[in-house]
Design a protein around this motif. Structure first.
Motif, mmCIF file in Angstrom:
data_model
loop_
_atom_site.group_PDB
_atom_site.id
_atom_site.type_symbol
_atom_site.label_atom_id
_atom_site.label_comp_id
_atom_site.label_asym_id
_atom_site.label_seq_id
_atom_site.Cartn_x
_atom_site.Cartn_y
_atom_site.Cartn_z
ATOM 1 N N GLN A 98 -53.451 -18.115 -20.794
ATOM 2 C CA GLN A 98 -52.034 -17.768 -20.694
ATOM 3 C C GLN A 98 -51.547 -18.151 -19.302
ATOM 4 O O GLN A 98 -51.995 -17.607 -18.297
ATOM 5 C CB GLN A 98 -51.829 -16.269 -20.917
ATOM 6 C CG GLN A 98 -50.394 -15.800 -20.761
ATOM 7 C CD GLN A 98 -49.497 -16.330 -21.856
ATOM 8 O OE1 GLN A 98 -49.812 -16.182 -23.043
ATOM 9 N NE2 GLN A 98 -48.389 -16.950 -21.484
ATOM 10 N N ASP A 99 -50.620 -19.110 -19.234
ATOM 11 C CA ASP A 99 -50.065 -19.514 -17.943
ATOM 12 C C ASP A 99 -49.341 -18.356 -17.277
ATOM 13 O O ASP A 99 -48.650 -17.565 -17.936
ATOM 14 C CB ASP A 99 -49.067 -20.666 -18.114
ATOM 15 C CG ASP A 99 -49.749 -22.013 -18.276
ATOM 16 O OD1 ASP A 99 -50.952 -22.117 -17.960
ATOM 17 O OD2 ASP A 99 -49.070 -22.966 -18.714
ATOM 18 N N GLY A 100 -49.461 -18.257 -15.951
ATOM 19 C CA GLY A 100 -48.670 -17.325 -15.173
ATOM 20 C C GLY A 100 -47.325 -17.946 -14.837
ATOM 21 O O GLY A 100 -47.076 -19.130 -15.107
ATOM 22 N N PRO A 101 -46.412 -17.192 -14.210
ATOM 23 C CA PRO A 101 -45.072 -17.698 -13.922
ATOM 24 C C PRO A 101 -45.055 -18.900 -12.983
ATOM 25 O O PRO A 101 -44.237 -19.813 -13.149
ATOM 26 C CB PRO A 101 -44.361 -16.489 -13.300
ATOM 27 C CG PRO A 101 -45.451 -15.569 -12.849
ATOM 28 C CD PRO A 101 -46.573 -15.783 -13.806
ATOM 29 N N LEU A 102 -45.945 -18.923 -11.997
ATOM 30 C CA LEU A 102 -45.993 -20.054 -11.074
ATOM 31 C C LEU A 102 -46.439 -21.319 -11.795
ATOM 32 O O LEU A 102 -45.859 -22.404 -11.601
ATOM 33 C CB LEU A 102 -46.941 -19.737 -9.917
ATOM 34 C CG LEU A 102 -47.074 -20.803 -8.836
ATOM 35 C CD1 LEU A 102 -45.744 -21.045 -8.134
ATOM 36 C CD2 LEU A 102 -48.152 -20.405 -7.820
ATOM 37 N N THR A 103 -47.434 -21.188 -12.643
ATOM 38 C CA THR A 103 -47.925 -22.332 -13.412
ATOM 39 C C THR A 103 -46.863 -22.836 -14.378
ATOM 40 O O THR A 103 -46.651 -24.056 -14.513
ATOM 41 C CB THR A 103 -49.191 -21.932 -14.190
ATOM 42 O OG1 THR A 103 -50.160 -21.426 -13.279
ATOM 43 C CG2 THR A 103 -49.767 -23.120 -14.934
ATOM 44 N N THR A 104 -46.185 -21.910 -15.051
ATOM 45 C CA THR A 104 -45.124 -22.297 -15.984
ATOM 46 C C THR A 104 -44.023 -23.070 -15.266
ATOM 47 O O THR A 104 -43.551 -24.108 -15.747
ATOM 48 C CB THR A 104 -44.520 -21.046 -16.652
ATOM 49 O OG1 THR A 104 -45.544 -20.358 -17.366
ATOM 50 C CG2 THR A 104 -43.406 -21.430 -17.615
ATOM 51 N N ALA A 105 -43.624 -22.573 -14.094
ATOM 52 C CA ALA A 105 -42.574 -23.245 -13.330
ATOM 53 C C ALA A 105 -43.001 -24.645 -12.918
ATOM 54 O O ALA A 105 -42.208 -25.599 -12.980
ATOM 55 C CB ALA A 105 -42.217 -22.417 -12.104
ATOM 56 N N ALA A 106 -44.252 -24.788 -12.488
ATOM 57 C CA ALA A 106 -44.749 -26.101 -12.077
ATOM 58 C C ALA A 106 -44.814 -27.066 -13.253
ATOM 59 O O ALA A 106 -44.577 -28.267 -13.097
ATOM 60 C CB ALA A 106 -46.129 -25.957 -11.433
ATOM 61 N N ARG A 107 -45.120 -26.563 -14.436
ATOM 62 C CA ARG A 107 -45.214 -27.426 -15.621
ATOM 63 C C ARG A 107 -43.841 -27.905 -16.091
ATOM 64 O O ARG A 107 -43.669 -29.081 -16.448
ATOM 65 C CB ARG A 107 -45.894 -26.687 -16.769
ATOM 66 C CG ARG A 107 -47.386 -26.441 -16.621
ATOM 67 C CD ARG A 107 -47.953 -25.917 -17.930
ATOM 68 N NE ARG A 107 -49.279 -25.356 -17.820
ATOM 69 C CZ ARG A 107 -50.410 -26.065 -17.842
ATOM 70 N NH1 ARG A 107 -50.364 -27.382 -17.954
ATOM 71 N NH2 ARG A 107 -51.587 -25.447 -17.756
ATOM 72 N N VAL A 108 -42.857 -26.991 -16.137
ATOM 73 C CA VAL A 108 -41.571 -27.313 -16.780
ATOM 74 C C VAL A 108 -40.502 -27.759 -15.799
ATOM 75 O O VAL A 108 -39.416 -28.163 -16.209
ATOM 76 C CB VAL A 108 -41.048 -26.114 -17.599
ATOM 77 C CG1 VAL A 108 -42.085 -25.664 -18.606
ATOM 78 C CG2 VAL A 108 -40.620 -24.953 -16.705
ATOM 79 N N GLY A 109 -40.786 -27.683 -14.492
ATOM 80 C CA GLY A 109 -39.796 -28.128 -13.524
ATOM 81 C C GLY A 109 -38.742 -27.089 -13.207
ATOM 82 O O GLY A 109 -37.562 -27.404 -13.037
ATOM 83 N N ALA A 110 -39.169 -25.824 -13.089
ATOM 84 C CA ALA A 110 -38.245 -24.741 -12.771
ATOM 85 C C ALA A 110 -38.267 -24.446 -11.273
ATOM 86 O O ALA A 110 -39.167 -24.865 -10.546
ATOM 87 C CB ALA A 110 -38.619 -23.480 -13.549
ATOM 88 N N ILE A 111 -37.262 -23.715 -10.830
ATOM 89 C CA ILE A 111 -37.287 -23.123 -9.501
ATOM 90 C C ILE A 111 -38.063 -21.818 -9.633
ATOM 91 O O ILE A 111 -37.698 -20.959 -10.428
ATOM 92 C CB ILE A 111 -35.862 -22.856 -8.982
ATOM 93 C CG1 ILE A 111 -35.087 -24.170 -8.834
ATOM 94 C CG2 ILE A 111 -35.901 -22.105 -7.658
ATOM 95 C CD1 ILE A 111 -33.604 -23.977 -8.549
ATOM 96 N N CYS A 112 -39.132 -21.682 -8.885
ATOM 97 C CA CYS A 112 -39.921 -20.451 -8.919
ATOM 98 C C CYS A 112 -39.559 -19.620 -7.698
ATOM 99 O O CYS A 112 -39.755 -20.057 -6.551
ATOM 100 C CB CYS A 112 -41.413 -20.768 -8.918
ATOM 101 S SG CYS A 112 -42.457 -19.292 -9.102
ATOM 102 N N TYR A 113 -39.018 -18.430 -7.943
ATOM 103 C CA TYR A 113 -38.544 -17.564 -6.871
ATOM 104 C C TYR A 113 -39.460 -16.363 -6.734
ATOM 105 O O TYR A 113 -39.530 -15.517 -7.629
ATOM 106 C CB TYR A 113 -37.110 -17.116 -7.174
ATOM 107 C CG TYR A 113 -36.529 -16.112 -6.209
ATOM 108 C CD1 TYR A 113 -36.678 -16.258 -4.842
ATOM 109 C CD2 TYR A 113 -35.814 -15.012 -6.685
ATOM 110 C CE1 TYR A 113 -36.135 -15.344 -3.960
ATOM 111 C CE2 TYR A 113 -35.264 -14.092 -5.807
ATOM 112 C CZ TYR A 113 -35.425 -14.258 -4.444
ATOM 113 O OH TYR A 113 -34.882 -13.346 -3.581
#
Length: 282
Positions: A98-113
């Protein structure tokens, strides 16, 4: 300029993290242009400022303006590296990653705050280092995978320097990876506009609340650990709008509700011309 939102833009995963409704934000100085310049280079950004001054709202505003997904993590002292990057979980078929929020952001191109990042343990925040330099990757040691960050990915962190100590602060090796934007409470005229807009009260009452906020901030270190923030002034305004007495609103939304100095400031300002009701007097 109004941003047109199209369902499904950027994929289903990224789409669920988009900011759908434009946040209310008033520009104080040149923070928008500085952030846009940093984002153009995908430079990591650190937002520094007192609590309740608009750091989180600013990130939401910029994510909406740039039409980028936003994944927010409220950091705390119990947060582990696995909470950020991910972990294996048990299900009926065995184990599943299960991806964590940082990993998800890095995969999909999100701003991780990462909000109040200093609250996290230092051994946890170290995992962000590969994403904040020329490498722009994230090693998943437990999975044996190296994620190359999406071209749109950006990391943003925030913290309140006033709360920190030698025992609880960011490492220099972490600080120096970020472009820093300093935030503070707005000037009085602008803060009045913000409080009136966000709480729905009249400008005169908002102005009196802001006066109290400014007075309380001057008492920091002289009986108050922290002054009344813009966010707390908005909360007080909302309570006044519901018919609660102004002094009571400020006492029970103040960072130090039982502090006699705060009580004195409230009464001096709100009862200066007689009466404690909201909206009356100047």
């Amino acid at each position: 300029m109004e941003v047109v939102r199209k369902p499904g833009d950027g994929g289903d995963v990224a789409d669920q993290y988009r900011v759908r409704k434009q946040p209310y934000y008033k520009t104080v100085a040149d923070e928008e242009s500085l952030y846009e310049a940093a984002y153009a280079r995908r430079m990591p950004v650190m937002l520094k400022g007192p609590t309740g001054c608009g750091k989180s709202r600013f990130v939401e505003h910029m994510a909406y303006k740039l039409d980028k997904p936003l994944i927010t993590v409220a950091c705390n002292e119990d947060m582990t590296a696995s909470d950020l990057v991910g972990r294996y979980l048990l299900d009926k078929d065995g184990t599943k990653w299960q991806d964590g929020p940082l990993t998800t952001a890095a995969r999909v191109g999100a701003i991780c705050y990462l909000d109040e990042v200093v609250e996290a343990r230092q051994d946890t925040t170290v995992v962000i280092h590969p994403l904040t330099d020329h490498r722009r990757n994230l090693p998943l040691d437990k999975k044996g995978e190296l994620i190359e960050a999406h071209p749109d990915f950006q990391l943003v962190i925030s913290y309140n320097p006033g709360y920190q100590s030698l025992m609880k602060d960011l490492k220099q090796s972490t600080k120096q990876r970020f472009a820093a934007l300093d935030f503070d409470y707005p000037a009085e005229e602008l803060e009045v506009e913000i409080v009136a807009q966000e709480s729905g009260i009249d400008t005169e009452t908002a102005a009196r609340l802001v006066q109290i906020g400014h007075r309380s901030r001057n008492l920091k270190g002289h009986g108050l650990d922290e002054g009344i923030s813009t966010r707390l002034l908005v909360y007080a305004g909302q309570m006044i709008g519901e018919g609660i007495e102004p002094v009571a609103c400020l006492l029970y939304t103040s960072p130090s509700p039982r502090d006699h100095l705060a009580h004195l400031v409230c009464r001096l300002l709100l009862e200066k011309r007689g009466g404690g009701g909201g909206g009356g007097g100047g």
